[in-house]
Design an enzyme around this catalytic site. Structure first.
Site, PDB file in Angstrom:
ATOM      1  N   PHE A 158     -14.360   0.999   7.111  1.00 30.99           N
ATOM      2  CA  PHE A 158     -15.390   0.790   8.675  1.00 30.99           C
ATOM      3  C   PHE A 158     -16.047   2.338   9.414  1.00 30.99           C
ATOM      4  O   PHE A 158     -16.480   2.570   9.661  1.00 30.99           O
ATOM      5  CB  PHE A 158     -14.036  -0.053   9.794  1.00 30.99           C
TER       6      PHE A 158
ATOM      7  N   GLU B  76      -0.794 -13.521  10.973  1.00 30.58           N
ATOM      8  CA  GLU B  76      -2.022 -14.787  10.440  1.00 30.58           C
ATOM      9  C   GLU B  76      -1.905 -15.495   8.801  1.00 30.58           C
ATOM     10  O   GLU B  76      -2.810 -16.493   8.683  1.00 30.58           O
ATOM     11  CB  GLU B  76      -3.851 -13.569  10.047  1.00 30.58           C
TER      12      GLU B  76
ATOM     13  N   ALA C  95      -9.983  -1.933  13.586  1.00 31.25           N
ATOM     14  CA  ALA C  95     -11.408  -1.122  13.118  1.00 31.25           C
ATOM     15  C   ALA C  95     -11.751  -0.366  14.409  1.00 31.25           C
ATOM     16  O   ALA C  95     -12.317   0.271  13.708  1.00 31.25           O
ATOM     17  CB  ALA C  95     -12.077  -2.755  13.209  1.00 31.25           C
TER      18      ALA C  95
HETATM   19  C1  LIG Z   1      -5.136  -7.458   5.996  1.00 32.23           C
HETATM   20  C2  LIG Z   1      -5.401  -6.381   7.453  1.00 32.23           C
HETATM   21  C3  LIG Z   1      -6.327  -7.234   7.918  1.00 32.23           C
HETATM   22  C4  LIG Z   1      -6.379  -6.706   8.939  1.00 32.23           C
HETATM   23  N1  LIG Z   1      -6.922  -7.061  10.513  1.00 32.23           N
HETATM   24  C5  LIG Z   1      -7.502  -6.552  11.725  1.00 32.23           C
HETATM   25  C6  LIG Z   1      -8.114  -6.866  12.665  1.00 32.23           C
HETATM   26  O1  LIG Z   1      -8.382  -8.653  12.642  1.00 32.23           O
HETATM   27  N2  LIG Z   1      -8.814  -6.504  13.236  1.00 32.23           N
HETATM   28  C7  LIG Z   1      -8.793  -5.131  13.788  1.00 32.23           C
HETATM   29  O2  LIG Z   1      -9.716  -4.525  14.817  1.00 32.23           O
HETATM   30  N3  LIG Z   1      -8.362  -4.108  12.411  1.00 32.23           N
HETATM   31  C8  LIG Z   1      -7.397  -5.882  11.464  1.00 32.23           C
HETATM   32  N4  LIG Z   1      -7.329  -4.321  10.404  1.00 32.23           N
HETATM   33  C9  LIG Z   1      -6.754  -2.844  10.334  1.00 32.23           C
HETATM   34  C10 LIG Z   1      -9.053  -2.392   9.981  1.00 32.23           C
HETATM   35  O3  LIG Z   1      -9.263  -2.999   8.652  1.00 32.23           O
HETATM   36  C11 LIG Z   1      -8.234  -0.823   9.681  1.00 32.23           C
HETATM   37  O4  LIG Z   1      -7.645  -0.436  10.839  1.00 32.23           O
HETATM   38  C12 LIG Z   1      -9.785  -0.304   9.198  1.00 32.23           C
HETATM   39  O5  LIG Z   1      -9.548  -0.575   8.227  1.00 32.23           O
HETATM   40  C13 LIG Z   1      -9.461   0.778   9.148  1.00 32.23           C
HETATM   41  O6  LIG Z   1     -10.532   1.678   8.901  1.00 32.23           O
HETATM   42  P1  LIG Z   1     -10.792   3.070   8.272  1.00 32.23           P
HETATM   43  O7  LIG Z   1     -12.331   3.630   8.268  1.00 32.23           O
HETATM   44  O8  LIG Z   1      -9.788   3.929   8.642  1.00 32.23           O
HETATM   45  O9  LIG Z   1     -10.247   3.072   6.381  1.00 32.23           O
HETATM   46  P2  LIG Z   1     -10.718   1.599   5.503  1.00 32.23           P
HETATM   47  O10 LIG Z   1     -11.297   0.386   6.100  1.00 32.23           O
HETATM   48  O11 LIG Z   1      -8.788   1.003   5.400  1.00 32.23           O
HETATM   49  O12 LIG Z   1     -11.230   2.016   4.648  1.00 32.23           O
HETATM   50  C14 LIG Z   1     -10.842   3.467   3.871  1.00 32.23           C
HETATM   51  C15 LIG Z   1     -11.862   3.199   2.263  1.00 32.23           C
HETATM   52  O13 LIG Z   1     -11.385   5.182   1.675  1.00 32.23           O
HETATM   53  C16 LIG Z   1     -11.518   4.282   0.606  1.00 32.23           C
HETATM   54  N5  LIG Z   1     -10.702   5.093   0.117  1.00 32.23           N
HETATM   55  C17 LIG Z   1      -9.321   5.412  -0.129  1.00 32.23           C
HETATM   56  N6  LIG Z   1      -8.978   6.364  -0.935  1.00 32.23           N
HETATM   57  C18 LIG Z   1      -9.578   7.123  -2.042  1.00 32.23           C
HETATM   58  C19 LIG Z   1      -9.802   8.011  -2.535  1.00 32.23           C
HETATM   59  N7  LIG Z   1      -9.022   8.944  -2.720  1.00 32.23           N
HETATM   60  N8  LIG Z   1     -11.302   8.274  -2.835  1.00 32.23           N
HETATM   61  C20 LIG Z   1     -12.130   7.618  -2.519  1.00 32.23           C
HETATM   62  N9  LIG Z   1     -12.362   6.644  -2.114  1.00 32.23           N
HETATM   63  C21 LIG Z   1     -10.893   6.277  -1.078  1.00 32.23           C
HETATM   64  C22 LIG Z   1     -10.649   2.773   0.114  1.00 32.23           C
HETATM   65  O14 LIG Z   1     -11.412   1.857  -1.021  1.00 32.23           O
HETATM   66  C23 LIG Z   1     -11.373   2.287   1.337  1.00 32.23           C
HETATM   67  O15 LIG Z   1     -12.962   2.034   1.345  1.00 32.23           O
HETATM   68  C24 LIG Z   1      -6.634  -5.206   9.406  1.00 32.23           C
HETATM   69  C25 LIG Z   1      -5.950  -4.746   8.169  1.00 32.23           C
HETATM   70  C26 LIG Z   1      -5.691  -5.165   6.465  1.00 32.23           C
HETATM   71  C27 LIG Z   1      -4.733  -4.628   6.080  1.00 32.23           C
END
Ligand SMILES: Cc1cc2nc3c(=O)[nH]c(=O)nc-3n(C[C@H](O)[C@H](O)[C@H](O)COP(=O)(O)OP(=O)(O)OC[C@H]3O[C@@H](n4cnc5c(N)ncnc54)[C@H](O)[C@@H]3O)c2cc1C
Length: 437
Positions: free
Chosen positions: A15, A176, A331
């Protein structure tokens, strides 16, 4: 892509990272987005893939195609292992990528509180692979139970163990998953077996805190619990799971035989803080400055789940919610932080004044508890039931990437709503079925 423009490296295409990349459209910079997976995943609906309601490609899209029209972005499929902040280099498995600006958005992983060996037995739901694995584990448990009930009627205990599903953690993901598993066993699978009754499956949720959905107001958490119980889910709060193995769990000193244990009990940030040698909070999140930069490194930013951000917040109707708060691991903060960092970089390369420090537009929290029930805390109003489910459905469809995904998800939901069946009942890894569960 131009070699003379400042190079922005974004690690993580979730995200936060995707929102930062999109925010840099039209800005005179060259953007390199690195992710260890080739897809952007809509995690809030991942549990629907794990329970067979949706298929993987309905909630995930290839990063390369999502960004194909943005000329200043290249996508690399690789994993970052370390960062040289002096030479300004991101180290991948075999290559290095230089940066002028670096955005770290690498998310989290589940925390097994020092018991990493439990990860194998009690998988968490983070990626599409996890969703496939969990769907396989759950369906295989029913298959095994049917076989034993058909061929060895004396082993009722084993059948009971196979039909016991434990969820460790009663946060959004645990609730969920539990509600969906309950409905799956009570409805979708109810008539498919001859020797077992899937409706007898036991779904148990263990939560160490005094209530489920600790991030929600107590009144909504209580309603969610009641609804879960009405679906046949047993909820144990104030109960810590102290051991997990292939045969089950130990909770409050009692052994619970269960062939399927799923984990969602706590999170640990990605190692971004260790790569940088930056200050971190107790879950390993990088503690960032009000402009989301890493202290001492105005060219490096950490966002989303991998950052510890304290910022003032306003709610949907613009009222100040409260004084600076720690951004929750959901998110919206990740998306808004990605946009903010993109705006900051844009202003910096154009020689303009920096933007005001980051503030959060808090749109609230939603959690689904079954097919037609959800809880909604929109901060200025709280409610539960079908109306909250409609809000949940509309919001989640809106945030899915791509028209095709939106269309097919609505179609799948419609079919499953009318037929009470699951569409995705095949699963990979069956050649190894003899070993599991
Ligand atoms: C099962 C589940 C359900 C959820 N439900 C909700 C919900 O209903 N509503 C809500 O708001 N939030 C929800 N969340 C939380 C939400 O998904 C996260 O808060 C959000 O995805 C955070 O975004 P981000 O960009 O920080 O990380 P992420 O979206 O997790 O993205 C991290 C990215 O970094 C990449 N990555 C990691 N390490 C490395 C590396 N070393 N090198 C290269 N790439 C790497 C991964 O592949 C991934 O694509 C949920 C989470 C989970 C796991």
């Amino acid at each position: 892509m131009s070699a003379t423009q400042p190079r922005v490296v974004i690690v993580g295409g979730g995200f936060g990272g995707l929102s930062a990349a999109r925010g840099l459209a039209g800005v005179p910079v060259s953007v390199t987005l690195i992710d260890k997976r080739n897809y952007n995943l809509f995690r809030p609906m991942l549990y629907q893939v794990a329970t067979g309601l949706l298929s993987a490609d309905e909630i995930a899209g290839p990063l390369r195609s999502i960004l194909s029209r943005q000329q200043n972005v290249e996508v690399l499929l690789d994993e970052t292992g370390s960062i040289d902040t002096v030479q300004r280099l991101v180290h991948l498995k075999e290559h290095v990528v230089p940066y002028d600006f670096l955005v770290l958005a690498t998310g989290i992983q589940y925390n097994y509180f020092g018991h990493d060996d439990w990860r194998r037995t009690a998988p968490g739901l983070e990626s599409l692979d996890d969703a496939d694995l969990i769907r396989g584990k759950v369906l295989l448990a029913f298959e095994r139970a049917e076989e034993i009930a058909a061929l060895d009627r004396s082993d009722a205990e084993r059948v009971r163990q196979l039909l016991t599903f434990v969820l460790v953690g009663g946060g959004t993901v645990g609730v969920e998953m539990a509600s969906t598993l309950a409905e799956m066993s009570r409805m979708a699978l109810a008539h498919d077996f001859r020797h077992i009754d899937p409706r007898a499956a036991r779904i148990l949720v263990y939560e160490a805190a005094p209530r489920v959905l600790p991030a929600f107001p107590e009144v909504l958490a209580t309603k969610a619990r009641r609804h879960l119980e009405s679906l046949g889910v047993k909820v144990y709060t104030n109960t810590r799971v102290t051991d997990v193995d292939a045969g089950g769990i130990v909770a409050n000193g009692e052994r619970i035989p269960a062939a399927t244990v799923l984990w969602s009990a706590g999170v640990l940030a990605s190692p971004a803080g260790q790569w940088l040698g930056a200050p971190m909070d107790k879950s390993g999140k990088v503690i960032v400055s009000p402009d989301l930069s890493v202290p001492g490194h105005p060219e490096i930013f950490a966002i989303g789940d991998t950052a510890h951000v304290v910022a003032p917040a306003r709610n949907l109707v613009g009222m100040k919610v409260k004084e600076p708060m720690v951004m929750p691991g959901v998110a919206q903060p990740a998306i808004q932080e990605g946009k903010y960092v993109a705006a900051l970089i844009r202003r910096r390369v154009r020689g303009q004044e920096p933007p005001r420090p980051f503030w959060y537009w808090d749109k609230g929290d939603l959690a689904i508890v079954g097919r037609t029930y959800a809880v909604a805390d929109l901060r200025f109003v709280r409610f539960a039931g079908f109306a909250a489910w409609i809000v949940w459905a509309v919001v989640h469809i809106y945030f899915l990437i791509g028209f095709a995904n939106r269309f097919f998800v609505i179609l799948q939901w419609g079919i499953s709503f009318l037929t009470k069946r699951r569409q995705v009942r095949v699963f990979p890894g069956q050649e190894n079925a003899a070993q599991a569960p």
